[in-house]
Enzyme design. Structure first.
Site, mmCIF file in Angstrom:
data_model
loop_
_atom_site.group_PDB
_atom_site.id
_atom_site.type_symbol
_atom_site.label_atom_id
_atom_site.label_comp_id
_atom_site.label_asym_id
_atom_site.label_seq_id
_atom_site.Cartn_x
_atom_site.Cartn_y
_atom_site.Cartn_z
ATOM 1 N N PRO A 167 33.748 -7.929 159.699
ATOM 2 C CA PRO A 167 34.150 -9.320 159.945
ATOM 3 C C PRO A 167 35.565 -9.392 160.547
ATOM 4 C CG PRO A 167 33.705 -8.910 157.592
ATOM 5 C CD PRO A 167 33.842 -7.591 158.276
ATOM 6 N N TRP A 211 55.606 -17.760 159.967
ATOM 7 C CA TRP A 211 56.237 -16.457 160.153
ATOM 8 C C TRP A 211 55.869 -15.846 161.493
ATOM 9 C CZ3 TRP A 211 54.833 -14.547 154.531
ATOM 10 C CH2 TRP A 211 55.697 -15.194 153.631
ATOM 11 N N TYR A 238 45.095 0.794 154.629
ATOM 12 C CA TYR A 238 43.841 0.028 154.491
ATOM 13 C C TYR A 238 42.839 0.455 155.570
ATOM 14 C CZ TYR A 238 41.002 -4.333 154.693
ATOM 15 O OH TYR A 238 39.995 -5.275 154.712
ATOM 16 N N HIS A 248 46.520 -13.782 153.382
ATOM 17 C CA HIS A 248 46.361 -13.811 154.839
ATOM 18 C C HIS A 248 46.970 -15.086 155.420
ATOM 19 C CE1 HIS A 248 43.163 -10.784 153.925
ATOM 20 N NE2 HIS A 248 43.673 -10.254 155.015
ATOM 21 N N GLY A 260 35.577 -12.671 144.557
ATOM 22 C CA GLY A 260 36.580 -12.913 145.595
ATOM 23 C C GLY A 260 36.136 -13.959 146.607
HETATM 24 P P1 NAP Z 1 39.338 -10.894 147.634
HETATM 25 O O1 NAP Z 1 39.142 -12.354 147.643
HETATM 26 O O2 NAP Z 1 40.718 -10.368 147.411
HETATM 27 O O3 NAP Z 1 38.371 -10.275 146.535
HETATM 28 C C1 NAP Z 1 38.450 -8.928 146.198
HETATM 29 C C2 NAP Z 1 37.372 -8.632 145.202
HETATM 30 O O4 NAP Z 1 37.440 -7.231 144.866
HETATM 31 C C3 NAP Z 1 37.532 -9.411 143.889
HETATM 32 O O5 NAP Z 1 36.247 -9.746 143.426
HETATM 33 C C4 NAP Z 1 38.189 -8.389 142.967
HETATM 34 O O6 NAP Z 1 37.876 -8.606 141.592
HETATM 35 C C5 NAP Z 1 37.508 -7.114 143.455
HETATM 36 N N1 NAP Z 1 38.285 -5.919 143.131
HETATM 37 C C6 NAP Z 1 39.516 -5.572 143.606
HETATM 38 N N2 NAP Z 1 39.915 -4.405 143.065
HETATM 39 C C7 NAP Z 1 38.916 -4.013 142.211
HETATM 40 C C8 NAP Z 1 38.741 -2.906 141.341
HETATM 41 N N3 NAP Z 1 39.667 -1.945 141.242
HETATM 42 N N4 NAP Z 1 37.609 -2.834 140.618
HETATM 43 C C9 NAP Z 1 36.664 -3.796 140.720
HETATM 44 N N5 NAP Z 1 36.752 -4.851 141.534
HETATM 45 C C10 NAP Z 1 37.880 -4.975 142.268
HETATM 46 O O7 NAP Z 1 38.827 -10.217 148.968
HETATM 47 P P2 NAP Z 1 37.835 -10.813 150.087
HETATM 48 O O8 NAP Z 1 38.686 -11.452 151.107
HETATM 49 O O9 NAP Z 1 36.696 -11.526 149.451
HETATM 50 O O10 NAP Z 1 37.318 -9.450 150.727
HETATM 51 C C11 NAP Z 1 35.999 -8.980 150.519
HETATM 52 C C12 NAP Z 1 35.753 -7.824 151.466
HETATM 53 O O11 NAP Z 1 35.883 -8.282 152.801
HETATM 54 C C13 NAP Z 1 36.754 -6.675 151.301
HETATM 55 O O12 NAP Z 1 36.087 -5.449 151.389
HETATM 56 C C14 NAP Z 1 37.705 -6.875 152.473
HETATM 57 O O13 NAP Z 1 38.290 -5.660 152.866
HETATM 58 C C15 NAP Z 1 36.769 -7.445 153.513
HETATM 59 N N6 NAP Z 1 37.407 -8.246 154.569
HETATM 60 C C16 NAP Z 1 38.173 -9.346 154.240
HETATM 61 C C17 NAP Z 1 38.751 -10.089 155.247
HETATM 62 C C18 NAP Z 1 39.607 -11.303 154.952
HETATM 63 O O14 NAP Z 1 40.179 -11.879 155.904
HETATM 64 N N7 NAP Z 1 39.726 -11.741 153.714
HETATM 65 C C19 NAP Z 1 38.535 -9.732 156.595
HETATM 66 C C20 NAP Z 1 37.743 -8.632 156.886
HETATM 67 C C21 NAP Z 1 37.165 -7.902 155.859
HETATM 68 P P3 NAP Z 1 38.788 -9.619 140.686
HETATM 69 O O15 NAP Z 1 38.480 -11.004 141.173
HETATM 70 O O16 NAP Z 1 38.324 -9.391 139.299
HETATM 71 O O17 NAP Z 1 40.221 -9.219 140.935
HETATM 72 P P1 GDP Z 2 46.311 -9.691 160.036
HETATM 73 O O1 GDP Z 2 45.393 -10.581 160.786
HETATM 74 O O2 GDP Z 2 45.624 -8.510 159.436
HETATM 75 O O3 GDP Z 2 47.504 -9.289 160.842
HETATM 76 O O4 GDP Z 2 46.883 -10.455 158.752
HETATM 77 P P2 GDP Z 2 47.294 -11.957 158.440
HETATM 78 O O5 GDP Z 2 46.090 -12.760 158.138
HETATM 79 O O6 GDP Z 2 48.321 -11.823 157.364
HETATM 80 O O7 GDP Z 2 47.948 -12.565 159.771
HETATM 81 C C1 GDP Z 2 49.191 -12.128 160.217
HETATM 82 C C2 GDP Z 2 49.675 -12.932 161.415
HETATM 83 O O8 GDP Z 2 49.948 -14.290 161.045
HETATM 84 C C3 GDP Z 2 51.002 -12.358 161.947
HETATM 85 O O9 GDP Z 2 51.105 -12.619 163.336
HETATM 86 C C4 GDP Z 2 52.011 -13.177 161.152
HETATM 87 O O10 GDP Z 2 53.293 -13.189 161.788
HETATM 88 C C5 GDP Z 2 51.353 -14.563 161.186
HETATM 89 N N1 GDP Z 2 51.782 -15.482 160.106
HETATM 90 C C6 GDP Z 2 52.431 -16.665 160.286
HETATM 91 N N2 GDP Z 2 52.689 -17.253 159.114
HETATM 92 C C7 GDP Z 2 52.144 -16.461 158.148
HETATM 93 C C8 GDP Z 2 52.045 -16.584 156.729
HETATM 94 O O11 GDP Z 2 52.507 -17.526 156.097
HETATM 95 N N3 GDP Z 2 51.387 -15.576 156.085
HETATM 96 C C9 GDP Z 2 50.849 -14.501 156.746
HETATM 97 N N4 GDP Z 2 50.202 -13.572 156.043
HETATM 98 N N5 GDP Z 2 50.932 -14.371 158.083
HETATM 99 C C10 GDP Z 2 51.576 -15.330 158.784
#
Ligand code: NAP
Ligand code: GDP
Length: 325
Positions: free
Chosen positions: A174, A212, A147, A190, A20
């Protein structure tokens, strides 16, 4: 080299969710930036290696690799609008994944697990800045309660695991992450990857960019490669079971409008920008404190937002055909 928990000798790090956004960034830092150490062996899993919602598959992949250390990233992840649609799936999938991974890590005798929470799991009604002590202080925002509660239970699991077995299973918190290999799906992703994809399409089709919501909510963004470097530090040096916020400073928080304007600038979009206020704003803000982090790493610096965003936009354009979207 001594690792937390008094571990010395070979270190086998299993990264769940290694395919991911965050997993790919850790791979980059370990392999291409040369920050892996000689005594460390790194294994990056994707869902193809095991469905971690299934205990038998989870146990099998942990028995196969027998890690000493685990970075647990695998999760069902999505932006505001996906969370609002399927809270039940977020709750169930993540509760199963987390329980299976933490239990399997214990069964193979892993000495350390670093799991991943998020600043969106904090109480919605709160004082600011939010800090690590406030995770369980009140209900999370209603948009992503499935979540959020699933993620909060990782902290419960870690504390109980320490009490019962003395394990150093911990978690990082994070803020919103972005970077190469993100999920650029407009509907499910996101805000930054969504806006990057929408701006790219608007440019190509000569249409306005539709942001949005009102654009007023505020977010702190961390670049995936900065986060990846911090993960290595937590794995190697952070010794607490209590979680730690990994974030840029409070002063780095930007409005969604400012974020959209930065995307427009990075992609040199010349068209009109509209705001669709019929769409949800979600949580207004979740301003987090990085004071605990800075107490450990007083000289820490982050990639400037505009530079990290430009690199991410460039990556998306260069990899448009294969990017997740
Ligand atoms: P991501 O890009 O969606 O990646 C998710 C990963 O989890 C992928 O490697 C996926 O594998 C794997 N996965 C999902 N379901 C699975 C399952 N049932 N069995 C095995 N593997 C599975 O997510 P990310 O953004 O890197 O997030 C990584 C971590 O950071 C997560 O715990 C998330 O909650 C946390 N986090 C993310 C954000 C953010 O803004 N993105 C912010 C705060 C915290 P495949 O590639 O094979 O599908
Ligand atoms: P959050 O930070 O967990 O709320 O998740 P997001 O990363 O999806 O951010 C959501 C915020 O961005 C909200 O205020 C949305 O209204 C705004 N937003 C504006 N445009 C977009 C878009 O194209 N996609 C998403 N996911 N959010 C958007």
């Amino acid at each position: 080299m001594e690792y937390p928990g008094g571990h010395t000798g070979a270190v086998k790090v299993l990264v769940t969710g290694g395919s991911g956004l965050v997993g790919k960034a850790i791979q980059h830092v370990v392999k291409e930036d040369g920050q892996g150490r000689e005594e460390e062996e790194w294994i990056f899993l994707s869902s193809k290696d095991a469905n971690l919602m299934n205990m038998e598959e989870t146990r099998a992949v942990f028995q196969k690799h027998k890690p000493t250390h685990v970075i647990h990233l695998a999760a069902m992840v999505g932006g505001l609008f996906k969370n609002m649609r399927v809270n039940l799936d977020f709750w169930r999938n993540n509760v199963f994944i987390n329980d299976n991974v933490l239990q399997a890590a214990h069964e193979v005798g892993a000495v350390k697990v670093v799991s991943c929470l998020s600043t969106c799991i904090f109480p919605d009604k709160t004082t600011y800045p939010i800090d690590e002590t406030m995770i369980h202080n009140g209900p999370p925002h209603q948009s992503n309660f499935g979540y959020s509660y699933a993620k909060r239970m990782i902290d419960v699991h870690n504390r109980a695991c320490f009490q019962q077995y003395g394990h150093c299973y911990t978690a990082v918190i994070p803020t919103n992450v972005f970077g190469p290999h993100d999920n650029f799906s407009v509907e499910d992703g996101h805000v930054l990857p969504g806006l990057i994809h929408k701006t790219y399409l608007a440019q190509k089709e000569g249409k306005p960019l539709v942001v949005w919501g009102s654009g007023t909510p505020r977010r702190q963004f961390i670049y995936s490669l900065d986060l990846a470097r911090l993960f290595l530090w937590v794995l190697r040096e952070y010794n607490e079971v209590d979680p730690i916020i990994l974030s840029v400073g409070e002063e780095e928080e930007v409005s969604i409008k400012e974020a959209a304007e930065a995307v427009v600038k990075s992609l040199d979009f010349q068209g009109e920008v509209l705001y669709d206020t019929s769409k949800s704003d979600g949580q207004f803000k979740k301003t987090a404190s990085n004071i605990k982090l800075l107490r450990y790493l007083p000289n820490l610096t982050f990639t400037p937002f505009t530079q990290a965003l430009k690199d991410t936009c460039d990556w998306f354009v260069a990899n448009y055909d294969t990017a997740r979207k």
